[in-house]
Write a protein that holds these residues in place. Structure first.
Motif, PDB file in Angstrom:
ATOM      1  N   LEU A 132      22.334  59.264  63.729  1.00  7.23           N
ATOM      2  CA  LEU A 132      21.463  60.115  64.887  1.00  7.23           C
ATOM      3  C   LEU A 132      22.514  60.059  66.143  1.00  7.23           C
ATOM      4  N   GLY A 133      22.226  61.142  66.707  1.00  8.58           N
ATOM      5  CA  GLY A 133      23.178  61.371  68.119  1.00  8.58           C
ATOM      6  C   GLY A 133      22.594  60.417  69.144  1.00  8.58           C
ATOM      7  N   ASP A 134      23.143  60.771  70.098  1.00 10.41           N
ATOM      8  CA  ASP A 134      23.000  59.655  71.450  1.00 10.41           C
ATOM      9  C   ASP A 134      21.658  60.141  72.337  1.00 10.41           C
ATOM     10  N   GLU A 135      20.960  61.345  71.991  1.00  7.33           N
ATOM     11  CA  GLU A 135      20.044  61.833  72.883  1.00  7.33           C
ATOM     12  C   GLU A 135      18.656  61.140  72.653  1.00  7.33           C
ATOM     13  N   VAL A 136      18.429  60.243  71.564  1.00  2.00           N
ATOM     14  CA  VAL A 136      17.261  59.609  71.414  1.00  2.00           C
ATOM     15  C   VAL A 136      17.496  58.066  71.474  1.00  2.00           C
ATOM     16  N   LEU A 233      25.644  68.757  51.335  1.00  2.00           N
ATOM     17  CA  LEU A 233      26.206  67.668  52.123  1.00  2.00           C
ATOM     18  C   LEU A 233      26.257  66.297  51.509  1.00  2.00           C
ATOM     19  N   PRO A 234      27.026  65.374  51.464  1.00  2.00           N
ATOM     20  CA  PRO A 234      26.972  64.077  51.008  1.00  2.00           C
ATOM     21  C   PRO A 234      25.397  63.559  51.710  1.00  2.00           C
ATOM     22  N   LEU A 283      19.131  76.547  67.761  1.00  2.00           N
ATOM     23  CA  LEU A 283      18.830  75.678  66.774  1.00  2.00           C
ATOM     24  C   LEU A 283      20.035  74.870  66.163  1.00  2.00           C
ATOM     25  N   LEU A 284      21.152  75.597  66.132  1.00  2.00           N
ATOM     26  CA  LEU A 284      22.509  75.218  65.622  1.00  2.00           C
ATOM     27  C   LEU A 284      22.862  73.940  66.559  1.00  2.00           C
ATOM     28  N   ALA A 285      22.811  74.340  67.990  1.00  2.00           N
ATOM     29  CA  ALA A 285      23.182  73.181  69.009  1.00  2.00           C
ATOM     30  C   ALA A 285      22.527  72.137  68.862  1.00  2.00           C
ATOM     31  N   ASN A 286      20.982  72.173  68.821  1.00  2.00           N
ATOM     32  CA  ASN A 286      20.243  70.901  68.617  1.00  2.00           C
ATOM     33  C   ASN A 286      20.512  70.196  67.483  1.00  2.00           C
ATOM     34  N   ALA A 287      20.718  70.797  66.293  1.00  2.00           N
ATOM     35  CA  ALA A 287      21.113  70.138  65.186  1.00  2.00           C
ATOM     36  C   ALA A 287      22.384  69.461  65.067  1.00  2.00           C
ATOM     37  N   ALA A 288      23.310  70.009  65.589  1.00  2.00           N
ATOM     38  CA  ALA A 288      24.690  69.355  65.765  1.00  2.00           C
ATOM     39  C   ALA A 288      24.560  68.237  66.739  1.00  2.00           C
ATOM     40  N   ALA A 289      23.649  68.194  67.923  1.00  2.00           N
ATOM     41  CA  ALA A 289      23.776  66.910  68.703  1.00  2.00           C
ATOM     42  C   ALA A 289      22.809  65.847  68.060  1.00  2.00           C
ATOM     43  N   LEU A 290      21.794  66.118  67.427  1.00  2.00           N
ATOM     44  CA  LEU A 290      21.068  65.305  66.753  1.00  2.00           C
ATOM     45  C   LEU A 290      21.575  64.368  65.715  1.00  2.00           C
ATOM     46  N   LEU A 291      22.291  65.388  64.786  1.00  2.00           N
ATOM     47  CA  LEU A 291      22.503  64.871  63.374  1.00  2.00           C
ATOM     48  C   LEU A 291      24.058  65.166  63.421  1.00  2.00           C
ATOM     49  N   ARG A 292      24.745  63.932  63.462  1.00  2.00           N
ATOM     50  CA  ARG A 292      26.157  63.994  63.687  1.00  2.00           C
ATOM     51  C   ARG A 292      26.982  64.425  62.276  1.00  2.00           C
ATOM     52  N   LEU A 294      26.161  66.976  60.583  1.00  2.00           N
ATOM     53  CA  LEU A 294      26.170  68.324  60.333  1.00  2.00           C
ATOM     54  C   LEU A 294      27.170  69.074  61.107  1.00  2.00           C
ATOM     55  N   ARG A 295      27.947  68.399  62.034  1.00  2.00           N
ATOM     56  CA  ARG A 295      29.015  68.849  63.095  1.00  2.00           C
ATOM     57  C   ARG A 295      30.148  69.429  61.999  1.00  2.00           C
ATOM     58  N   GLY A 296      30.245  70.916  62.083  1.00  2.00           N
ATOM     59  CA  GLY A 296      31.400  71.480  60.992  1.00  2.00           C
ATOM     60  C   GLY A 296      30.887  71.953  59.590  1.00  2.00           C
TER      61      GLY A 296
END
Length: 390
Positions: A132-136, A233-234, A283-292, A294-296
């Motif tokens: 999980l990202g740092d925002e939570v 993804l894995p 949505l893309l930005a929120n997903a990348a921020a929350l779920l590491r 998913l980046r890339g």
């Protein structure tokens, strides 16, 4: 040449609610004909996120959603497939201390309803969900909630109803619905006429139109949830998750694809919706921020749908005030997938038994039209005119 069908119960709408109502009625031996404008399970019931959660539902829905939870546990016996249903647990995340307080208040308010919610700190999240990202800063966990594949589950309810003896007519949009003082009469253009003792209005985002035709106009609107799915993804996410206050929700399936929703699509036609550029970017930005992880990652599809929504986020469920024998079930406000089978069962009980043990007064259609209720009175005598007379 017009086809004519005479039946005991007619149903408008072949989503998960209408199809499950048909199934439960057939299991009790009641003749049923279901009319669907397109393909059964192909609209909101088949294009939603697939969350099968109780956590986050209004307190008034707790008895209904608890019964739905029991029915989901019987899915293979009920419809012949597990629909990729898993009780992964549902994690509702908080960004602020205010959010955490709201989650704790909800936990207290829903005690005794079998969800067994656990509050988690940021340290707990780091220990169990390090991706999980740092925002939570924390969250609330419901261990037995989960998710399923709506493209498998919703059509399977219709197939099970058909196998049980229901008459299904797809590609049959209802163009008129009326009551002649004795029977309901439905017409699908010049091709089909159905007469029945009972009518179930399960038409989703289009149900308000039929309610208005019987003098029960309600403020139903359409919403268009935006969703996307990634390449496989894995495996990293073993829960379904959402956010207090909304914004994003996500799950990962066994093949590795991540299904993610948040924001709204756009629509220029009452029957269709599509993703919008700005909402997709958010949505893309929120997903990348929350779920590491998913980046890339590559997103392979975006989509939206059309769902009926009510101002108080509770469904319309129960008998008509104006027309004996008419029952409404619509306006699930983007959260009908999990509770749909229980609503179908409730409708079957209302038809056959004249009552249900699940409290549904909070969902009465006349909460939007109190004067209509006062004029009609609270007594209904239609039971003697229907099954007993057939």
């Amino acid at each position: 040449m017009m086809e004519r069908i005479d039946t005991e119960v007619a149903i408008i709408g072949g989503g998960i609610i209408g199809a499950s109502a048909a199934l439960f009625l057939r299991r009790r031996g009641v003749p049923v004909t279901l009319l669907e404008a397109g393909l059964c399970g192909a609209k909101a019931s088949g294009v939603n996120y697939g969350g099968v959660r109780r956590q986050g539902r209004p307190v008034a829905q707790m008895p209904l959603t608890r019964r739905a939870h029991e029915l989901w546990g019987q899915l293979p016996a009920l419809i012949g497939t597990d629909g990729e249903y898993v009780r992964s647990g549902h994690l509702k995340l908080a960004r602020t201390e205010v959010d955490m307080a709201a989650l704790e208040s909800y936990r207290q308010a829903t005690r005794g309803h079998g969800m067994h919610l656990r509050m988690l700190s940021r340290a707990d999240l780091d220990r169990h969900y390090g991706w999980l990202g740092d925002e939570v800063i924390g969250g609330s966990f419901c261990p037995d909630d989960g998710h399923a594949n709506p493209r498998l589950v919703s059509p399977a309810f219709a197939r099970a109803a058909l196998a049980a003896g229901a008459v299904l007519r797809e590609s049959s949009p209802v163009t008129s619905a009326l009551h002649d003082g004795r029977r309901f009469i439905l017409r699908a253009g010049t091709a089909l006429e159905v007469t029945s003792s009972f009518l179930l209005n399960c038409a989703g985002a289009w149900a308000g139109h039929f309610a208005a035709a019987f003098g029960e106009a309600v403020p139903e609107t359409s919403i268009h949830p935006l969703m996307m799915v990634t390449e496989p993804l894995p495996l990293f996410m073993d829960v379904s998750l959402g956010m207090q206050g909304g914004g994003i929700y996500a799950r990962q399936v066994a093949r590795g694809n991540c299904v993610i929703g948040g924001g709204r699509g756009v629509s220029s036609d009452p029957d269709f919706a599509r993703p919008g550029r700005e909402a997709v970017q958010a949505l893309l930005a929120n997903a990348a921020a929350l779920l590491r992880p998913l980046r890339g990652a590559h997103v392979i599809r975006f989509w939206s749908g059309v769902e009926g929504s009510m101002p108080d986020h509770n469904p319309v469920l129960g008998p008509s005030i104006t027309t004996p024998g008419l029952f409404h079930a619509f306006g699930l406000s983007g959260a009908g997938f999990q509770v749909g089978p229980a609503i179908g069962e409730v409708l079957s009980q209302l038809v056959v038994d004249g009552h249900t043990n699940i409290p549904i007064d909070a969902f009465r259609i006349d909460r939007y039209a109190a004067p209509a209720h006062e004029a009609a009175g609270s007594g209904h005598t239609f039971r003697e005119q229907t099954l007993e007379a057939s």
